[in-house]
Enzyme design. Structure first.
Site, PDB file in Angstrom:
ATOM      1  N   GLY A   1     -13.947  -3.883   9.676  1.00 10.23           N
ATOM      2  CA  GLY A   1     -14.611  -5.494   8.802  1.00 10.23           C
ATOM      3  C   GLY A   1     -15.081  -5.506  10.654  1.00 10.23           C
ATOM      4  O   GLY A   1     -14.560  -5.886  10.835  1.00 10.23           O
TER       5      GLY A   1
ATOM      6  N   ASP B   1       1.253  -2.856   8.475  1.00 11.42           N
ATOM      7  CA  ASP B   1       1.236  -2.183   9.288  1.00 11.42           C
ATOM      8  C   ASP B   1       1.220  -2.034  10.629  1.00 11.42           C
ATOM      9  O   ASP B   1       0.795  -1.670  11.227  1.00 11.42           O
ATOM     10  CB  ASP B   1       0.633  -1.151   8.374  1.00 11.42           C
ATOM     11  CG  ASP B   1      -0.701  -1.698   7.980  1.00 11.42           C
ATOM     12  OD1 ASP B   1      -1.563  -2.917   8.645  1.00 11.42           O
ATOM     13  OD2 ASP B   1      -1.767  -0.371   7.707  1.00 11.42           O
TER      14      ASP B   1
ATOM     15  N   GLY C   1       0.767  -1.151   0.228  1.00  7.12           N
ATOM     16  CA  GLY C   1       0.178  -0.148  -0.305  1.00  7.12           C
ATOM     17  C   GLY C   1       0.995   1.544   0.038  1.00  7.12           C
ATOM     18  O   GLY C   1       1.970   1.253   0.448  1.00  7.12           O
TER      19      GLY C   1
ATOM     20  N   GLN D   1       2.638  -6.394  -6.434  1.00  7.29           N
ATOM     21  CA  GLN D   1       1.611  -5.729  -6.534  1.00  7.29           C
ATOM     22  C   GLN D   1       1.955  -4.569  -7.480  1.00  7.29           C
ATOM     23  O   GLN D   1       1.209  -4.071  -7.133  1.00  7.29           O
ATOM     24  CB  GLN D   1       0.380  -6.285  -6.049  1.00  7.29           C
ATOM     25  CG  GLN D   1      -0.909  -5.174  -5.648  1.00  7.29           C
ATOM     26  CD  GLN D   1      -1.954  -5.563  -4.672  1.00  7.29           C
ATOM     27  OE1 GLN D   1      -1.160  -4.804  -3.551  1.00  7.29           O
ATOM     28  NE2 GLN D   1      -3.249  -5.960  -4.763  1.00  7.29           N
TER      29      GLN D   1
ATOM     30  N   TYR E   1      40.433  18.496  21.568  1.00  2.98           N
ATOM     31  CA  TYR E   1      39.600  17.767  20.262  1.00  2.98           C
ATOM     32  C   TYR E   1      40.713  16.538  19.859  1.00  2.98           C
ATOM     33  O   TYR E   1      41.935  16.949  19.766  1.00  2.98           O
ATOM     34  CB  TYR E   1      39.689  19.049  19.087  1.00  2.98           C
ATOM     35  CG  TYR E   1      39.342  18.068  17.559  1.00  2.98           C
ATOM     36  CD1 TYR E   1      38.715  17.644  17.568  1.00  2.98           C
ATOM     37  CD2 TYR E   1      40.289  18.204  16.790  1.00  2.98           C
ATOM     38  CE1 TYR E   1      38.042  17.032  16.585  1.00  2.98           C
ATOM     39  CE2 TYR E   1      39.309  17.440  15.497  1.00  2.98           C
ATOM     40  CZ  TYR E   1      38.632  17.075  15.635  1.00  2.98           C
ATOM     41  OH  TYR E   1      38.528  16.335  14.349  1.00  2.98           O
TER      42      TYR E   1
ATOM     43  N   ARG F   1      -1.949   8.579   3.817  1.00  4.62           N
ATOM     44  CA  ARG F   1      -2.953   9.251   4.892  1.00  4.62           C
ATOM     45  C   ARG F   1      -1.235   9.543   5.921  1.00  4.62           C
ATOM     46  O   ARG F   1      -0.732  10.793   6.772  1.00  4.62           O
ATOM     47  CB  ARG F   1      -3.216   8.715   6.042  1.00  4.62           C
ATOM     48  CG  ARG F   1      -4.855   8.417   5.437  1.00  4.62           C
ATOM     49  CD  ARG F   1      -5.617   7.750   6.675  1.00  4.62           C
ATOM     50  NE  ARG F   1      -5.772   6.662   6.135  1.00  4.62           N
ATOM     51  CZ  ARG F   1      -6.458   5.398   6.353  1.00  4.62           C
ATOM     52  NH1 ARG F   1      -7.533   5.963   7.777  1.00  4.62           N
ATOM     53  NH2 ARG F   1      -6.545   4.312   6.365  1.00  4.62           N
TER      54      ARG F   1
END
Length: 467
Positions: free
Chosen positions: A140, A103, A12, A74, A365, A16
């Site tokens: 779903g 995800d 995907g 895909q 240093y 968003r």
């Protein structure tokens, strides 16, 4: 363990997230989301892992190049069923198959194992992972018969009002018989509101053969999908709590877990103490009985036993045992620090070797240098490694004393037991046991202040007039 094969959906776009980066490559606690999923699937016992890629396929392949996974492509995102169909030729003839989303970084191997065991014991063709939500909007819905058997899954856009009131939802993960999957995937249609091929339609096909079941996850956080930056931060907070609690149970003291950020990839030994507002990232390895004080940042480094680090930054460096670092030290990448060293306040290292027992207590240093054992680097010392075009290295032997405010201009070598007098600029080789002095000869001009009319009271008067 029934599910020896896993298909991870990672094709995907994740619009968003509002990012040029594929959604599954956004990181949580040191790993991409999809890498977290791969890790847990593998720990659960899956031996063959197929990642379905699409949007940003090249980026995903490159990011997972060392994960030991296979890829299916895909090219058009036509639904979850269509995504799994692209991997069909790679799925074995028999056995169980996990189908999980890339995800869902909070899923754990323990839950996947319980899920697979339930599927195997039920004898189902397909088992769906479910969760109970107070607000199931967007998910779903799980539709059961009067006896609690699984009938089908209905996407929200296709659900009736009564179906929308159902609180049990599809978590988007499945255990499926490989044989059933190979037979049924080609039969999917896109006769729905989205004109997509839903993998959820397989549930109804399995139910027709009395082969559908559902397993409800015990921890609803584990099935949380990440679709935007707000959810990414929420998932990171949950994972951070998990990591910190795991480390504390293993014997690490974390004084304030809420302000401590430790990547999932970090390994820390017992009896180590981590102070507040600390960030530890990447492939860092920390030994036992180490003190990491407040406000430290450590990244991709190895810290041996009994080290203490206070308010300092350490990147891509190796620190030997019983060494003290900080406060306010900065170790840039490429350092090899010996045992029982002292690196004090406002000391900066870069790409250097610092021998055991050596000290640089403050305001120095040290860059592109090889410093021997038991050396002392005084306050204000500079290893001048850059000539305006190229970097050069400085070599310092054992037991060398470098006085304050000295400059070592590379390339230069200082041999064992040499002394560098304070304020010296070293441009030539210093032989063993020698004293190098490079100061300007002192000169005093008597009466200079009066000649210049610079006595303090006259200056003060002048300042008053300027007001």
């Amino acid at each position: 363990m029934n599910c020896k094969t896993a298909v991870i959906l990672a094709a995907g776009a994740g619009t968003r997230m509002k990012s040029a980066k594929p959604k599954v490559l956004h990181s949580i606690m040191g790993r991409t989301m999809v890498s977290h999923v791969i890790s847990q699937v593998r720990k659960s016992g899956s031996e063959k892992i197929i990642v379905v890629v699409g949007h940003g396929a090249h980026q995903v392949r490159e990011a997972l190049s060392e994960e030991g996974v296979s890829f299916a492509v895909q090219n058009e995102q036509l639904g979850t069923g269509h995504a799994v169909l692209q991997a069909l030729d790679m799925i074995p003839e028999e056995g169980g198959v996990f189908i999980v989303c890339g995800d869902t970084p909070l899923i754990t191997a323990e839950t996947l194992e319980k899920f697979s065991d339930y599927h195997e014991k039920s004898g189902a063709l397909l088992t769906v992972l479910t969760a109970q939500y107070d607000d199931p909007s967007g998910y779903g819905r799980i539709i059961r018969d009067q006896n609690g058997g699984l009938l089908r899954i209905v996407e929200q856009k296709d659900a009736t009002d009564s179906e929308k009131s159902v609180r049990e939802v599809n978590a988007g993960m499945y255990c499926v018989s490989a044989q059933f999957l190979r037979e049924s995937l080609p039969r999917l249609t896109n006769d729905n509101a989205q004109h997509e091929y839903y993998i959820t339609d397989l549930v109804a096909m399995a139910a027709e053969k009395d082969g559908a079941s559902a397993y409800c996850a015990e921890d609803v956080d584990e099935v949380m999908g990440v679709n935007n930056r707000v959810q990414l931060a929420a998932a990171a907070k949950i994972m951070r709590k998990r990591v910190n609690e795991r480390l504390m149970m293993d014997g690490v003291t974390i004084i304030d877990p809420d302000s401590t950020y430790i990547d999932d990839t970090v390994v820390i030994g017992n009896d180590t103490e981590i102070g507040p507002n600390t960030i530890i990232k990447g492939n860092t390895r920390i030994g036992i009985n180490v003190t990491i004080g407040e406000g430290c940042q450590i990244e991709d480094s190895v810290i041996e036993d009994d080290v203490d680090i206070l308010k300092s930054v350490v990147k891509e460096s190796h620190i030997g045992s019983r060494t003290h670092v900080g406060p306010f030290a900065y170790l840039r990448p490429g350092n090899e620090i010996g045992e029982e060293c002292k690196i004090g306040d406002f000391v900066e290292f870069k790409n250097s070797v610092f021998g055991s027992g050596s000290k640089a207590s403050h305001l120095a240093y040290i860059g592109d240098a090889d410093v021997g054992n038991d050396c002392n680097v005084g306050c204000g010392v500079i290893f001048a490694n850059y000539d305006g075009k190229n970097k050069h290295r400085t070599t310092v032997g054992d037991r060398v004393f470098i006085g304050s405010n000295s400059n070592l201009v590379a390339p230069v070598t200082v041999h064992d037991d040499a002394f560098i007098a304070a304020g010296t600029t070293v441009t030539k080789e210093v032989t063993e046991g020698a004293l190098s002095i490079g100061r300007v000869v002192d000169r005093m001009e008597e009466g200079w202040v009066d000649k210049k009319n610079l006595r303090r009271e006259k200056l003060h008067s002048s300042h008053k007039n300027d007001r």
